[in-house]
Design an enzyme around this catalytic site. Structure first.
Site, mmCIF file in Angstrom:
data_model
loop_
_atom_site.group_PDB
_atom_site.id
_atom_site.type_symbol
_atom_site.label_atom_id
_atom_site.label_comp_id
_atom_site.label_asym_id
_atom_site.label_seq_id
_atom_site.Cartn_x
_atom_site.Cartn_y
_atom_site.Cartn_z
ATOM 1 N N ASP A 56 -6.077 -0.692 4.461
ATOM 2 C CA ASP A 56 -5.566 -1.744 3.577
ATOM 3 C C ASP A 56 -5.984 -3.124 4.069
ATOM 4 O OD1 ASP A 56 -4.373 -0.385 1.469
ATOM 5 O OD2 ASP A 56 -2.588 0.058 2.655
ATOM 6 N N SER A 97 -6.440 3.416 -0.148
ATOM 7 C CA SER A 97 -7.002 3.164 1.183
ATOM 8 C C SER A 97 -7.646 4.420 1.764
ATOM 9 C CB SER A 97 -5.915 2.642 2.137
ATOM 10 O OG SER A 97 -4.885 3.602 2.293
ATOM 11 N N HIS A 98 -7.361 5.598 1.187
ATOM 12 C CA HIS A 98 -7.936 6.831 1.713
ATOM 13 C C HIS A 98 -8.578 7.706 0.635
ATOM 14 C CE1 HIS A 98 -5.668 5.234 5.005
ATOM 15 N NE2 HIS A 98 -6.494 5.925 5.787
HETATM 16 N N1 LIG Z 1 -5.979 9.355 9.010
HETATM 17 C C1 LIG Z 1 -5.478 8.337 9.675
HETATM 18 O O1 LIG Z 1 -5.704 8.188 10.866
HETATM 19 C C2 LIG Z 1 -4.608 7.348 8.983
HETATM 20 C C3 LIG Z 1 -4.210 7.519 7.666
HETATM 21 N N2 LIG Z 1 -3.350 6.643 7.087
HETATM 22 C C4 LIG Z 1 -2.922 6.887 5.712
HETATM 23 O O2 LIG Z 1 -2.797 5.676 4.998
HETATM 24 C C5 LIG Z 1 -1.921 5.881 3.914
HETATM 25 C C6 LIG Z 1 -1.131 4.641 3.654
HETATM 26 O O3 LIG Z 1 -0.194 4.420 4.704
HETATM 27 P P1 LIG Z 1 0.838 3.216 4.571
HETATM 28 O O4 LIG Z 1 0.124 2.009 4.087
HETATM 29 O O5 LIG Z 1 1.617 3.112 5.807
HETATM 30 O O6 LIG Z 1 1.768 3.734 3.387
HETATM 31 P P2 LIG Z 1 2.720 2.882 2.408
HETATM 32 O O7 LIG Z 1 3.384 1.807 3.183
HETATM 33 O O8 LIG Z 1 1.981 2.516 1.192
HETATM 34 O O9 LIG Z 1 3.779 3.987 1.979
HETATM 35 C C7 LIG Z 1 4.510 4.658 2.958
HETATM 36 C C8 LIG Z 1 5.512 5.594 2.326
HETATM 37 O O10 LIG Z 1 6.585 4.849 1.815
HETATM 38 C C9 LIG Z 1 6.764 5.113 0.425
HETATM 39 N N3 LIG Z 1 7.112 3.851 -0.203
HETATM 40 C C10 LIG Z 1 6.330 2.775 -0.367
HETATM 41 N N4 LIG Z 1 7.018 1.771 -0.952
HETATM 42 C C11 LIG Z 1 8.270 2.244 -1.160
HETATM 43 C C12 LIG Z 1 9.454 1.695 -1.735
HETATM 44 N N5 LIG Z 1 9.485 0.467 -2.220
HETATM 45 N N6 LIG Z 1 10.566 2.468 -1.783
HETATM 46 C C13 LIG Z 1 10.551 3.728 -1.287
HETATM 47 N N7 LIG Z 1 9.449 4.314 -0.741
HETATM 48 C C14 LIG Z 1 8.327 3.566 -0.679
HETATM 49 C C15 LIG Z 1 5.465 5.656 -0.058
HETATM 50 O O11 LIG Z 1 5.661 6.471 -1.200
HETATM 51 P P3 LIG Z 1 4.539 6.531 -2.376
HETATM 52 O O12 LIG Z 1 3.426 7.333 -1.772
HETATM 53 O O13 LIG Z 1 5.175 7.180 -3.516
HETATM 54 O O14 LIG Z 1 4.142 5.103 -2.648
HETATM 55 C C16 LIG Z 1 4.974 6.415 1.169
HETATM 56 O O15 LIG Z 1 5.502 7.698 1.251
HETATM 57 C C17 LIG Z 1 -1.112 7.131 4.257
HETATM 58 O O16 LIG Z 1 -1.502 8.158 3.368
HETATM 59 C C18 LIG Z 1 -1.539 7.474 5.674
HETATM 60 O O17 LIG Z 1 -1.581 8.851 5.965
HETATM 61 C C19 LIG Z 1 -2.846 5.567 7.757
HETATM 62 C C20 LIG Z 1 -3.218 5.357 9.048
HETATM 63 C C21 LIG Z 1 -4.152 6.191 9.756
HETATM 64 O O1 LIG Z 2 -6.209 3.278 7.426
HETATM 65 C C1 LIG Z 2 -6.165 3.565 8.643
HETATM 66 O O2 LIG Z 2 -5.396 3.011 9.418
HETATM 67 C C2 LIG Z 2 -7.068 4.622 9.145
HETATM 68 N N1 LIG Z 2 -7.498 5.511 8.333
HETATM 69 C C3 LIG Z 2 -8.425 6.548 8.629
HETATM 70 C C4 LIG Z 2 -8.660 6.721 10.078
HETATM 71 C C5 LIG Z 2 -8.662 5.434 10.812
HETATM 72 C C6 LIG Z 2 -7.438 4.616 10.562
#
Ligand SMILES: NC(=O)C1=CN([C@@H]2O[C@H](COP(=O)(O)OP(=O)(O)OC[C@H]3O[C@@H](n4cnc5c(N)ncnc54)[C@H](OP(=O)(O)O)[C@@H]3O)[C@@H](O)[C@H]2O)C=CC1
Ligand SMILES: O=C(O)C1=NCCCC1
Length: 342
Positions: A193, A52-53
């Site tokens: 996502d 997703s990033h």
């Molecule tokens: N720049 C921005 O403004 C934004 C950026 N993001 C980015 O989006 C990305 C995805 O976020 P998100 O979808 O919430 O992440 P996920 O829900 O995929 O994962 C969250 C965390 O939980 C861990 N994890 C996932 N599944 C399990 C499991 N079954 N058991 C134990 N640990 C688990 C992951 O480890 P592992 O990595 O090993 O899978 C990770 O550290 C992040 O990198 C976040 O920084 C999100 C929102 C805004």
């Molecule tokens: O996946 C998200 O949520 C975001 N990623 C990058 C910045 C905007 C929100």
């Protein structure tokens, strides 16, 4: 809704992907220095399977640059505000170059004082957050990073989007192992996502989003077209998201997720907000080594039945990508090369 078939993929060496992305960024309006930082960040996300990033974000970076909303040549201004506090004005540039300009000072202050804060404002973060903390833990520090994004999450019990997806990333050093890292959006799902699900014709799990009328929906397009996401874990995720708004925006001097207007810049996708990074030196604490205690906790979690530790899947994916190359759809790699040459 019918899911699309998986497209044919090829393996690309990490260095080749990173160099191609650096050329691409520079060709599309960033300075060479900013291009190198964004390319490393984006290629690393793709390498680690953080799709997703990773390169999925390239069109959004380019349309934001083309719209004039973000300055790809900004030179950040670092202010050494107090023994434990650094303030950085990213000057409407990306957050990662602003962090890079102050990272060494943050580490030095954390080592000198036991703790230090880096408050970045006027910045655009369009990436995964773990790259901002994992290197701190690799140097023996505990790292915590928070960033807010754009209003697309309804606060618990609310009726309209206010919070961003507001991720929190944490990294702790371990003895003889890679750091323990988690990085998670405080929304039920990352916005990226939702976009990927819409592109691939997949439904969202229940209780992740609402449509434009505020009704629960599993249709990602309804969430993207006037709808919104929900916080994860109801009032608990909502409170964490509120905390991110306060620390990443109010404390840094950045914009809240609901508080910037990009309507004059069609194509803008990068949120203009703020980021807070906290570094702690556990060596200042009394007692047994923190890194050993981190190992103890991980062992106890495994003993209690948790087989997958946060960050472990990403680290496994990284090892495979470095061994075999980063897997990319053939058409995506061709498009990246075209954009890098354009
Ligand atoms: N720049 C921005 O403004 C934004 C950026 N993001 C980015 O989006 C990305 C995805 O976020 P998100 O979808 O919430 O992440 P996920 O829900 O995929 O994962 C969250 C965390 O939980 C861990 N994890 C996932 N599944 C399990 C499991 N079954 N058991 C134990 N640990 C688990 C992951 O480890 P592992 O990595 O090993 O899978 C990770 O550290 C992040 O990198 C976040 O920084 C999100 C929102 C805004
Ligand atoms: O996946 C998200 O949520 C975001 N990623 C990058 C910045 C905007 C929100």
């Amino acid at each position: 809704m019918t899911a699309e078939a998986t497209p044919p993929c090829q393996r690309v060496a990490f260095g080749q992907l990173r160099d191609t992305l650096a050329r691409l960024f520079e060709r599309h309006g960033t300075s060479g220095e900013v291009a190198a930082i964004l390319a490393d960040n984006c290629a690393s996300a793709e390498r680690d399977g953080a799709h997703s990033h990773g390169v999925f974000r390239i069109p959004g970076y380019l349309s934001s640059l083309a719209s004039g909303w973000v300055d790809g040549r900004a030179v950040p201004e670092v202010q050494d505000s107090a023994p434990g506090f650094i303030a950085v004005d990213a000057r409407n540039g990306f957050a990662q170059p602003a962090y890079a300009a102050a990272r060494d000072l943050l580490v030095a202050k954390a080592r000198a004082n036991g703790i230090a804060l880096l408050a970045i404002r006027n910045s655009h973060h369009f990436a995964a957050l773990w790259p901002d903390v994992e290197p701190l833990a690799e140097q023996g520090l505990v790292g915590l990073a928070l960033v807010n994004s754009m209003a697309c999450v309804v606060p618990h019990g609310g009726t309209r989007p206010l919070f961003g997806t507001n991720p929190i990333a944490f990294a702790a050093p371990r003895d003889g192992h890679p750091p323990l890292v988690f990085d998670l959006a405080t929304s039920a799902m990352a916005h990226g996502d939702v976009q990927i699900a819409a592109r691939e014709g997949r439904l969202l799990p229940p209780a992740h989003g609402v449509d434009a009328a505020g009704q629960p929906t599993c249709d990602p397009r309804a969430v993207l077209d006037g709808g919104a996401l929900l916080p994860f874990g109801g009032h608990k995720g909502s409170a964490l998201s509120m905390m991110v708004e306060l620390l990443a925006a109010a404390l840094t001097g950045g914009h809240f997720s609901f508080d910037f207007d990009w309507s004059g810049h069609p194509g803008a996708q990068t949120p203009r907000t703020g980021e807070l990074i906290i570094a702690i030196d556990p060596a200042k604490s009394a007692g047994r080594s923190f890194a050993q205690r981190c190992n103890d906790l991980v062992a106890a979690m495994a003993d209690a039945g948790q087989q997958r530790q946060p960050g472990r899947q990403r680290q496994r994916q990284r090892a495979q990508s470095l061994r075999e190359g980063v897997a990319l759809p053939v058409a995506t790699w061709a498009e990246l090369q075209r954009l890098a040459a354009a």
